[in-house]
Design a protein around this motif. Structure first.
Motif, mmCIF file in Angstrom:
data_model
loop_
_atom_site.group_PDB
_atom_site.id
_atom_site.type_symbol
_atom_site.label_atom_id
_atom_site.label_comp_id
_atom_site.label_asym_id
_atom_site.label_seq_id
_atom_site.Cartn_x
_atom_site.Cartn_y
_atom_site.Cartn_z
ATOM 1 N N UNK A 132 0.832 -1.285 -0.132
ATOM 2 C CA UNK A 132 0.030 0.087 0.132
ATOM 3 C C UNK A 132 0.892 1.267 -0.035
ATOM 4 N N UNK A 133 0.257 2.302 -0.266
ATOM 5 C CA UNK A 133 0.851 3.597 -0.502
ATOM 6 C C UNK A 133 0.139 4.541 0.463
ATOM 7 N N UNK A 134 0.758 5.298 1.132
ATOM 8 C CA UNK A 134 -0.011 6.414 2.132
ATOM 9 C C UNK A 134 -0.402 7.581 1.220
ATOM 10 N N UNK A 135 -1.461 7.623 1.398
ATOM 11 C CA UNK A 135 -2.288 8.883 0.668
ATOM 12 C C UNK A 135 -2.086 10.007 1.216
ATOM 13 N N UNK A 136 -2.381 9.933 2.530
ATOM 14 C CA UNK A 136 -2.270 11.168 3.563
ATOM 15 C C UNK A 136 -2.962 10.929 4.612
ATOM 16 N N UNK A 137 -3.198 12.034 5.671
ATOM 17 C CA UNK A 137 -3.735 12.242 6.725
ATOM 18 C C UNK A 137 -4.902 13.061 6.430
ATOM 19 N N UNK A 138 -6.245 12.618 6.999
ATOM 20 C CA UNK A 138 -7.530 13.559 6.781
ATOM 21 C C UNK A 138 -8.159 13.496 8.306
ATOM 22 N N UNK A 139 -8.998 14.378 8.430
ATOM 23 C CA UNK A 139 -9.719 14.602 9.616
ATOM 24 C C UNK A 139 -11.087 14.181 9.360
ATOM 25 N N UNK A 140 -11.823 13.104 9.739
ATOM 26 C CA UNK A 140 -12.945 12.500 9.765
ATOM 27 C C UNK A 140 -13.935 13.753 10.759
ATOM 28 N N UNK A 141 -14.872 14.110 9.680
ATOM 29 C CA UNK A 141 -15.907 15.037 10.447
ATOM 30 C C UNK A 141 -17.494 14.030 10.796
ATOM 31 N N UNK A 142 -18.019 14.442 11.853
ATOM 32 C CA UNK A 142 -17.838 15.455 12.565
ATOM 33 C C UNK A 142 -17.265 15.354 14.019
ATOM 34 N N UNK A 143 -16.382 14.190 14.033
ATOM 35 C CA UNK A 143 -15.701 13.743 15.255
ATOM 36 C C UNK A 143 -14.401 14.425 15.501
ATOM 37 N N UNK A 144 -13.883 15.040 14.264
ATOM 38 C CA UNK A 144 -12.353 15.330 14.237
ATOM 39 C C UNK A 144 -11.382 14.339 14.691
ATOM 40 N N UNK A 145 -11.660 13.296 14.336
ATOM 41 C CA UNK A 145 -10.938 12.141 14.661
ATOM 42 C C UNK A 145 -9.779 12.029 13.361
ATOM 43 N N UNK A 146 -8.459 12.150 13.420
ATOM 44 C CA UNK A 146 -7.592 11.816 12.201
ATOM 45 C C UNK A 146 -7.862 10.283 11.711
ATOM 46 N N UNK A 206 -7.614 4.285 8.551
ATOM 47 C CA UNK A 206 -7.314 3.802 9.964
ATOM 48 C C UNK A 206 -7.354 4.981 10.694
ATOM 49 N N UNK A 207 -8.222 4.815 11.704
ATOM 50 C CA UNK A 207 -8.331 6.116 12.764
ATOM 51 C C UNK A 207 -7.123 5.972 13.442
ATOM 52 N N UNK A 208 -6.430 7.294 13.838
ATOM 53 C CA UNK A 208 -5.336 7.404 14.504
ATOM 54 C C UNK A 208 -5.231 8.331 15.485
ATOM 55 N N UNK A 209 -4.198 8.521 16.197
ATOM 56 C CA UNK A 209 -4.340 9.663 17.503
ATOM 57 C C UNK A 209 -3.868 10.814 16.648
ATOM 58 N N UNK A 210 -3.751 12.235 17.354
ATOM 59 C CA UNK A 210 -3.588 13.399 16.788
ATOM 60 C C UNK A 210 -2.032 13.484 16.569
ATOM 61 N N UNK A 211 -1.187 12.854 17.570
ATOM 62 C CA UNK A 211 0.236 13.045 17.509
ATOM 63 C C UNK A 211 0.870 12.167 16.302
ATOM 64 N N UNK A 212 0.231 10.869 16.148
ATOM 65 C CA UNK A 212 0.590 10.156 15.337
ATOM 66 C C UNK A 212 0.284 10.881 14.042
ATOM 67 N N UNK A 213 -0.784 11.440 13.705
ATOM 68 C CA UNK A 213 -1.190 12.139 12.379
ATOM 69 C C UNK A 213 -0.446 13.063 12.171
ATOM 70 N N UNK A 214 0.201 13.773 13.227
ATOM 71 C CA UNK A 214 1.117 14.811 12.905
ATOM 72 C C UNK A 214 2.457 14.304 12.460
ATOM 73 N N UNK A 215 2.847 13.376 12.865
ATOM 74 C CA UNK A 215 4.103 12.521 12.774
ATOM 75 C C UNK A 215 4.122 12.049 11.264
ATOM 76 N N UNK A 247 2.063 13.289 8.892
ATOM 77 C CA UNK A 247 1.918 14.459 7.903
ATOM 78 C C UNK A 247 3.544 15.025 7.778
ATOM 79 N N UNK A 248 4.220 15.329 8.922
ATOM 80 C CA UNK A 248 5.455 15.781 8.676
ATOM 81 C C UNK A 248 6.402 14.913 7.809
ATOM 82 N N UNK A 249 6.358 13.677 8.081
ATOM 83 C CA UNK A 249 7.247 12.844 7.182
ATOM 84 C C UNK A 249 6.745 13.057 5.769
ATOM 85 N N UNK A 299 8.992 17.806 6.679
ATOM 86 C CA UNK A 299 9.171 18.713 7.588
ATOM 87 C C UNK A 299 10.233 17.951 8.568
ATOM 88 N N UNK A 300 11.434 19.003 8.933
ATOM 89 C CA UNK A 300 12.507 18.384 9.782
ATOM 90 C C UNK A 300 12.379 19.140 10.931
#
Length: 158
Positions: A4-18, A33-42, A44-46, A50-51
Motif C-alpha cells: 500500500x501507499x500512504x495517501x495522507x492524513x485527513x480529519x473525519x468529521x464531525x468527530x474531528x478524528x484523524x 485507519x483512525x489514529x491519534x493526533x500526535x501520530x497524524x502529525x508525525x 504528515x511531517x514525514x 518537515x524536519x
C-alpha cells in the motif's frame, strides 16, 4: 500481503478524528485507519519533509535503527479486531516487533520502508473505489482544499 501507499492524513468529521488513508498499489481498495493526533502529525511531517529542530519520537527511532545497524525491512498491518488495527515491524535480521499501525507508518515513511497489509484486513476493512469514481473523488478533494466558508454565504439582496 498487499503493498500500500500512504495517501495522507485527513480529519473525519464531525468527530474531528484523524485518519490515515492507505491505497493498494496494485488494486482499487483504500484502507482508512483512525489514529491519534500526535501520530497524524508525525505522518504528515514525514510526507511533507518537515524536519523538526529536535528529533520527534519517530525520528529518534529511525536514528536508533541506523546507529545500531538494524534496518527495517517491512511494515505489516496484520489484523483488525474489534475495529483495532495491529501491525508488526519486520527487521532485516528476521526479528519482528508488535507495533501500532500509526507508529509503524510514521517510521516507514522516515526510513523508506514498504508497507503491506494482510489480504484479510483489506477484505474486512478496505473500501473499493472503482477507477471511474477515483477521478471524481480527487476533484472533490481539490474542491474541499480550496473552498472557504465565505463561498457558501448567500448573496446580499439589492
Amino acid at each position: 500481503m498487499r503493498e500500500v501507499d500512504v495517501i495522507g492524513v485527513r480529519v473525519e468529521m464531525p468527530s474531528n478524528q484523524p485518519i490515515v488513508l492507505l491505497r493498494e498499489v496494485a488494486g482499487d481498495r483504500y484502507l482508512p485507519i483512525w489514529i491519534g493526533a500526535v501520530e497524524a502529525t508525525a505522518i504528515a511531517f514525514a510526507q511533507q519533509g518537515v524536519v523538526p529542530p529536535r528529533p520527534l519520537t519517530h525520528d529518534l527511532m529511525k536514528d536508533v535503527l541506523e546507529a545500531t545497524g538494524a534496518p527495517l525491512a517491512e511494515v505489516r498491518i496484520t489484523e483488525v479486531r474489534d475495529n483495532v488495527f495491529y501491525a508488526v515491524l519486520v527487521f532485516d535480521s528476521g526479528a519482528e516487533v508488535s507495533a501500532r499501525p500509526s507508529d509503524s507508518i510514521a517510521l516507514a515513511l522516515r526510513t523508506g520502508t514498504r508497507i503491506v497489509v494482510d489480504e484479510e484486513v483489506l477484505a474486512e476493512a478496505g473500501l473499493a473505489v472503482p477507477a471511474e469514481q477515483e477521478d471524481e473523488v480527487e476533484r472533490f478533494r481539490e474542491f474541499l482544499d480550496q473552498v472557504t466558508p465565505e463561498d457558501f454565504e448567500a448573496p446580499e439582496e439589492q
